[in-house]
Design an enzyme around this catalytic site. Sequence first.
Site, PDB file in Angstrom:
ATOM      1  CB  SER A 123      -0.871   0.048   1.256  1.00 35.91           C
ATOM      2  OG  SER A 123      -1.629  -1.102   1.379  1.00 35.91           O
ATOM      3  CG  HIS A 144      -2.058  -0.495  -4.072  1.00 39.16           C
ATOM      4  ND1 HIS A 144      -2.394   0.801  -3.809  1.00 39.16           N
ATOM      5  CD2 HIS A 144      -2.457  -1.205  -2.977  1.00 39.16           C
ATOM      6  CE1 HIS A 144      -2.967   0.874  -2.619  1.00 39.16           C
ATOM      7  NE2 HIS A 144      -3.011  -0.328  -2.099  1.00 39.16           N
ATOM      8  CD  GLU A 156      -2.621   3.634  -6.488  1.00 42.57           C
ATOM      9  OE1 GLU A 156      -2.908   4.825  -6.396  1.00 42.57           O
ATOM     10  OE2 GLU A 156      -2.082   3.008  -5.547  1.00 42.57           O
ATOM     11  CG  ASN A 195      -3.244   3.832   0.259  1.00 41.62           C
ATOM     12  OD1 ASN A 195      -4.459   3.945   0.440  1.00 41.62           O
ATOM     13  ND2 ASN A 195      -2.630   2.681   0.224  1.00 41.62           N
TER      14      ASN A 195
END
Length: 290
Positions: A123, A144, A156, A195
């Site tokens: 992450s 991701h 991602e 994130n």
Amino acid sequence: MEIKKVAVIGAGVMGHGIAQVAAQVAKFDVVMLSRSLSTLEKAMGMIKDSLQKFHKKGLLTEDQVKETLGRIHTMPLSDLERAVSDVDLIIETIAEDIESKKNVLLQISKAAKPESIITTNTSSISITELASLISKPERFCGMHFFNPPQLMKLVEIIKGARTSDETINIVAEVARKMGKEPVIVKKDCAGFIVNRILMAALNEALNLFWEGIAERDDIDKACELGLNWPMGPLKLLDYIGLDTALAILEVLEKELGPRFKPNQILKQMVRAGFLGRKTGRGFYEWPQPA
Ligand code: 3HC
């Protein structure tokens, strides 16, 4: 290079969902590994539940459910060497802890066939740093997924300093085969795109709660009704896992500065074992399956 066989290392919140999508949508042959046999059992139970939800909605026939389950095999992590030796793509999804990830990636790199591609579902951790453990860093990148992987459309794909363009293209194609929309993160930077934005917002929700500015339900309601979020930030923290959120914020704080300093309530709740949905209690109570 055609990807046919995939290994998913880890069978937790993300691992089981990624293994399911790889088998269900992309129709890859999947082997899912975990340290503990009870985690593997629980993961297969969650996959069955999820497939049943799709079946009840008419999105999968009974045969497709069976075929998907037939494509997913499980193995203990102690068999990693044997499990990854003949797969084309490895997706590492273990807990967000840099030393554990390095340890597992080193083992994967030693055992995988030279032409395979290795990815990590981190992450926040630096792809370039993790790549230092991989014998062919040009064939390594971030992949991701978002929770729940069965429903969330985004992946991602993160380029480390030494990742080749060919690897990025192959992994983007794999994501599309899994029914996902890939976005490319061109520079390896903590938190990538989502994130970096999301964790700032979630930490701010924790600050509001800690400062007593508003009650839990009103903070969540405000974001649900005012921003059209499908779930409010405190519920989403429970959903992601408070330990995972803390680990991500700690990486962001280290890499990007004190604006990401996790609110102390997060640390306290993690110490108390209130990790959210996966342990039955976080900001909310979550009924556990029998
Ligand atoms: N498999 C199959 N179907 C599922 C499912 C699963 N695992 N989980 C939920 N569903 C289905 C349900 O059956 C339900 O179907 P229905 O509407 O036809 O009855 C539908 O999805 C909605 O589920 P629920 O009614 O249980 O709950 P919600 O309406 O709240 O939806 C949600 C659940 C899709 C998770 C939605 O709340 C949501 O989108 N939340 C935000 C999730 C999010 O932001 N994820 C990203 C987190 S950040 C991240 O992952 C990055 C990491 O690095 C931290």
